[in-house]
Design a protein around this motif. Structure first.
Motif, PDB file in Angstrom:
ATOM      1  N   ILE A  52       0.822  -1.213   0.000  1.00  0.00           N
ATOM      2  CA  ILE A  52       0.000   0.000   0.000  1.00  0.00           C
ATOM      3  C   ILE A  52       0.853   1.260   0.000  1.00  0.00           C
ATOM      4  O   ILE A  52       0.627   2.179  -0.803  1.00  0.00           O
ATOM      5  CB  ILE A  52      -0.944  -0.009   1.216  1.00  0.00           C
ATOM      6  N   PHE A  53       1.854   1.328   0.889  1.00  0.00           N
ATOM      7  CA  PHE A  53       2.550   2.588   1.136  1.00  0.00           C
ATOM      8  C   PHE A  53       3.927   2.691   0.477  1.00  0.00           C
ATOM      9  O   PHE A  53       4.459   3.795   0.357  1.00  0.00           O
ATOM     10  CB  PHE A  53       2.710   2.799   2.639  1.00  0.00           C
ATOM     11  N   VAL A  54       4.520   1.567   0.079  1.00  0.00           N
ATOM     12  CA  VAL A  54       5.873   1.600  -0.481  1.00  0.00           C
ATOM     13  C   VAL A  54       5.869   1.273  -1.969  1.00  0.00           C
ATOM     14  O   VAL A  54       6.377   2.048  -2.789  1.00  0.00           O
ATOM     15  CB  VAL A  54       6.799   0.625   0.278  1.00  0.00           C
ATOM     16  N   ASP A  55       5.269   0.146  -2.331  1.00  0.00           N
ATOM     17  CA  ASP A  55       5.320  -0.320  -3.712  1.00  0.00           C
ATOM     18  C   ASP A  55       4.148   0.162  -4.558  1.00  0.00           C
ATOM     19  O   ASP A  55       4.193   0.029  -5.787  1.00  0.00           O
ATOM     20  CB  ASP A  55       5.357  -1.852  -3.743  1.00  0.00           C
ATOM     21  N   ALA A  56       3.096   0.674  -3.911  1.00  0.00           N
ATOM     22  CA  ALA A  56       1.886   1.098  -4.630  1.00  0.00           C
ATOM     23  C   ALA A  56       1.402   0.000  -5.570  1.00  0.00           C
ATOM     24  O   ALA A  56       1.037   0.237  -6.720  1.00  0.00           O
ATOM     25  CB  ALA A  56       2.147   2.388  -5.400  1.00  0.00           C
ATOM     26  N   ASP A  57       1.362  -1.221  -5.054  1.00  0.00           N
ATOM     27  CA  ASP A  57       0.993  -2.395  -5.841  1.00  0.00           C
ATOM     28  C   ASP A  57      -0.445  -2.793  -5.480  1.00  0.00           C
ATOM     29  O   ASP A  57      -0.687  -3.492  -4.494  1.00  0.00           O
ATOM     30  CB  ASP A  57       1.966  -3.535  -5.536  1.00  0.00           C
ATOM     31  N   VAL A  58      -1.379  -2.350  -6.296  1.00  0.00           N
ATOM     32  CA  VAL A  58      -2.796  -2.591  -6.003  1.00  0.00           C
ATOM     33  C   VAL A  58      -3.117  -4.081  -6.019  1.00  0.00           C
ATOM     34  O   VAL A  58      -3.857  -4.584  -5.172  1.00  0.00           O
ATOM     35  CB  VAL A  58      -3.686  -1.823  -6.997  1.00  0.00           C
ATOM     36  N   ASP A  59      -2.573  -4.806  -6.979  1.00  0.00           N
ATOM     37  CA  ASP A  59      -2.868  -6.236  -7.076  1.00  0.00           C
ATOM     38  C   ASP A  59      -2.348  -7.000  -5.863  1.00  0.00           C
ATOM     39  O   ASP A  59      -3.035  -7.882  -5.332  1.00  0.00           O
ATOM     40  CB  ASP A  59      -2.263  -6.805  -8.361  1.00  0.00           C
ATOM     41  N   ALA A  60      -1.137  -6.675  -5.432  1.00  0.00           N
ATOM     42  CA  ALA A  60      -0.586  -7.345  -4.250  1.00  0.00           C
ATOM     43  C   ALA A  60      -1.417  -7.014  -3.021  1.00  0.00           C
ATOM     44  O   ALA A  60      -1.710  -7.885  -2.200  1.00  0.00           O
ATOM     45  CB  ALA A  60       0.866  -6.933  -4.039  1.00  0.00           C
ATOM     46  N   GLY A 108      -8.423   1.853  -3.581  1.00  0.00           N
ATOM     47  CA  GLY A 108      -8.652   3.012  -4.430  1.00  0.00           C
ATOM     48  C   GLY A 108      -7.784   4.196  -4.067  1.00  0.00           C
ATOM     49  O   GLY A 108      -7.559   5.090  -4.903  1.00  0.00           O
ATOM     50  N   PHE A 109      -7.265   4.222  -2.846  1.00  0.00           N
ATOM     51  CA  PHE A 109      -6.447   5.332  -2.361  1.00  0.00           C
ATOM     52  C   PHE A 109      -4.978   5.172  -2.732  1.00  0.00           C
ATOM     53  O   PHE A 109      -4.199   6.126  -2.657  1.00  0.00           O
ATOM     54  CB  PHE A 109      -6.597   5.411  -0.843  1.00  0.00           C
ATOM     55  N   ILE A 110      -4.571   3.966  -3.155  1.00  0.00           N
ATOM     56  CA  ILE A 110      -3.156   3.691  -3.408  1.00  0.00           C
ATOM     57  C   ILE A 110      -2.558   4.609  -4.478  1.00  0.00           C
ATOM     58  O   ILE A 110      -1.455   5.147  -4.278  1.00  0.00           O
ATOM     59  CB  ILE A 110      -2.953   2.202  -3.753  1.00  0.00           C
ATOM     60  N   PRO A 111      -3.207   4.846  -5.628  1.00  0.00           N
ATOM     61  CA  PRO A 111      -2.606   5.759  -6.613  1.00  0.00           C
ATOM     62  C   PRO A 111      -2.361   7.157  -6.065  1.00  0.00           C
ATOM     63  O   PRO A 111      -1.328   7.772  -6.358  1.00  0.00           O
ATOM     64  CB  PRO A 111      -3.632   5.766  -7.754  1.00  0.00           C
ATOM     65  N   ALA A 112      -3.279   7.664  -5.244  1.00  0.00           N
ATOM     66  CA  ALA A 112      -3.091   8.992  -4.662  1.00  0.00           C
ATOM     67  C   ALA A 112      -1.935   8.996  -3.669  1.00  0.00           C
ATOM     68  O   ALA A 112      -1.171   9.976  -3.590  1.00  0.00           O
ATOM     69  CB  ALA A 112      -4.376   9.446  -3.974  1.00  0.00           C
ATOM     70  N   LEU A 113      -1.773   7.921  -2.909  1.00  0.00           N
ATOM     71  CA  LEU A 113      -0.638   7.825  -1.999  1.00  0.00           C
ATOM     72  C   LEU A 113       0.678   7.835  -2.766  1.00  0.00           C
ATOM     73  O   LEU A 113       1.637   8.512  -2.383  1.00  0.00           O
ATOM     74  CB  LEU A 113      -0.743   6.549  -1.157  1.00  0.00           C
ATOM     75  N   LYS A 114       0.717   7.092  -3.869  1.00  0.00           N
ATOM     76  CA  LYS A 114       1.934   7.074  -4.695  1.00  0.00           C
ATOM     77  C   LYS A 114       2.240   8.460  -5.234  1.00  0.00           C
ATOM     78  O   LYS A 114       3.384   8.926  -5.186  1.00  0.00           O
ATOM     79  CB  LYS A 114       1.764   6.075  -5.838  1.00  0.00           C
ATOM     80  N   ARG A 131      -4.571  -6.211  -2.938  1.00  0.00           N
ATOM     81  CA  ARG A 131      -5.872  -6.869  -3.051  1.00  0.00           C
ATOM     82  C   ARG A 131      -5.795  -8.316  -2.571  1.00  0.00           C
ATOM     83  O   ARG A 131      -6.738  -8.827  -1.950  1.00  0.00           O
ATOM     84  CB  ARG A 131      -6.377  -6.808  -4.491  1.00  0.00           C
ATOM     85  N   ALA A 132      -4.683  -8.977  -2.813  1.00  0.00           N
ATOM     86  CA  ALA A 132      -4.531 -10.363  -2.382  1.00  0.00           C
ATOM     87  C   ALA A 132      -4.327 -10.483  -0.881  1.00  0.00           C
ATOM     88  O   ALA A 132      -4.643 -11.518  -0.282  1.00  0.00           O
ATOM     89  CB  ALA A 132      -3.352 -10.996  -3.112  1.00  0.00           C
ATOM     90  N   LEU A 133      -3.828  -9.421  -0.259  1.00  0.00           N
ATOM     91  CA  LEU A 133      -3.468  -9.483   1.152  1.00  0.00           C
ATOM     92  C   LEU A 133      -4.515  -8.907   2.090  1.00  0.00           C
ATOM     93  O   LEU A 133      -4.535  -9.222   3.281  1.00  0.00           O
ATOM     94  CB  LEU A 133      -2.143  -8.733   1.371  1.00  0.00           C
ATOM     95  N   VAL A 134      -5.383  -8.050   1.569  1.00  0.00           N
ATOM     96  CA  VAL A 134      -6.395  -7.385   2.384  1.00  0.00           C
ATOM     97  C   VAL A 134      -7.762  -8.008   2.100  1.00  0.00           C
ATOM     98  O   VAL A 134      -8.207  -8.069   0.952  1.00  0.00           O
ATOM     99  CB  VAL A 134      -6.421  -5.875   2.096  1.00  0.00           C
ATOM    100  N   ALA A 135      -8.437  -8.468   3.130  1.00  0.00           N
ATOM    101  CA  ALA A 135      -9.737  -9.118   2.966  1.00  0.00           C
ATOM    102  C   ALA A 135     -10.754  -8.136   2.396  1.00  0.00           C
ATOM    103  O   ALA A 135     -10.760  -6.949   2.758  1.00  0.00           O
ATOM    104  CB  ALA A 135     -10.229  -9.652   4.301  1.00  0.00           C
TER     105      ALA A 135
END
Length: 256
Positions: A14-22, A47-53, A24-28
């Motif tokens: 979420i906060f370092v790699d901005a990897d939405v797919d990863a 949905g917030f990950i792109p803005a964090l990046k 999604r697999a880790l968060v219920a």
């Protein structure tokens, strides 16, 4: 993955790699959110990950404490305007189940420039040791919270806190029992007395014990997230974050 590995991977996605797919697999999908500004469920986080990046947010994890399905991270967020401030110190608490992160609590605080003890809100020892003392250290802190913080028997404070070494990272409090007493007295005199009402979460690993509590400062509902370091059967160091609990949140899960 262990609960620790799972949480660290999710936070990195979420906060370092901005990897939405990863992520999604880790968060219920039905992720239970207690952050006071974020709706519940996985979709708002994803949905917030792109803005964090785009914001350039930078995460530093100082400490990790794990007990069973619960994992506590002691974090600093820099370039954190997307979260509400340039820099925020936080305790992030996660519950894992069935190979995913399923619940999250946090408490964030802007670190002030001036600190009574001269220490920051995050420096100090980080290594988890004395694993064989986990249960005893947890019981010690639970007793301290009940007797001292919640006012059950405050005269017993020296049963829990070292009279020789009590290193303080709360920016408003000096070292030692004298520093703690002076800060509490000043708050009370200013009409901002601090009161702990209920402790909802306690997580212990070795020499570190974390507690998440609610109470008040003056008349203001307040969340207290405290981390204690225990040595030789007594509390010798303390970190915390303190924040107001708002009346309105974008979910029905509450702060706790």
């Amino acid at each position: 993955m262990t609960p620790t590995d799972l949480v660290l991977a999710a936070v990195a996605a979420i906060f370092v790699d901005a990897d939405v797919d990863a992520a999604r697999a880790l968060v219920a999908p039905d992720y239970i959110q207690h952050n006071v500004a974020v709706p519940t469920g996985a979709d708002p986080i994803l949905g917030f990950i792109p803005a964090l990046k785009e914001s350039g947010i930078a995460l530093t994890t100082h400490r990790v404490i794990t007990e069973g399905e619960m994992v506590v991270l002691h974090n600093t967020y820099d370039n954190a305007q997307a979260l509400g401030a340039e820099t925020l110190v936080a305790f992030d608490v996660f519950r894992v189940a069935d190979g995913q992160v399923v619940e999250h609590w946090d408490n964030l605080q802007v670190p002030p420039a001036e600190r009574v003890s001269g220490r920051s809100m995050t420096d100090g020892p980080t290594e988890v040791v004395d694993l064989e003392q986990t249960a005893a250290n947890k019981a010690l802190v639970e007793g301290f919270v009940k007797d001292v913080l919640q006012g059950g028997a405050p005269e017993r404070i020296t049963d829990y806190v070292s009279t020789e070494t009590y290193l303080q990272h709360n920016p408003m409090v000096g070292d030692g029992l004298n520093g703690l007493g002076a800060a509490l007295a000043a708050m009370a005199e200013a009409g901002q007395a601090m009161a702990y009402a209920e402790t909802h979460i306690v997580v212990a690993e070795g020499n570190f014990v974390f507690a998440a509590s609610e109470g008040t400062i003056g008349e203001t509902p307040t969340a207290f997230f405290d981390l204690f370091r225990v040595e030789n059967g007594l509390i010798v160091e303390h970190w915390d974050t303190v924040s107001e609990i708002p009346a309105d949140m974008p979910h029905d899960n509450g702060k706790f």
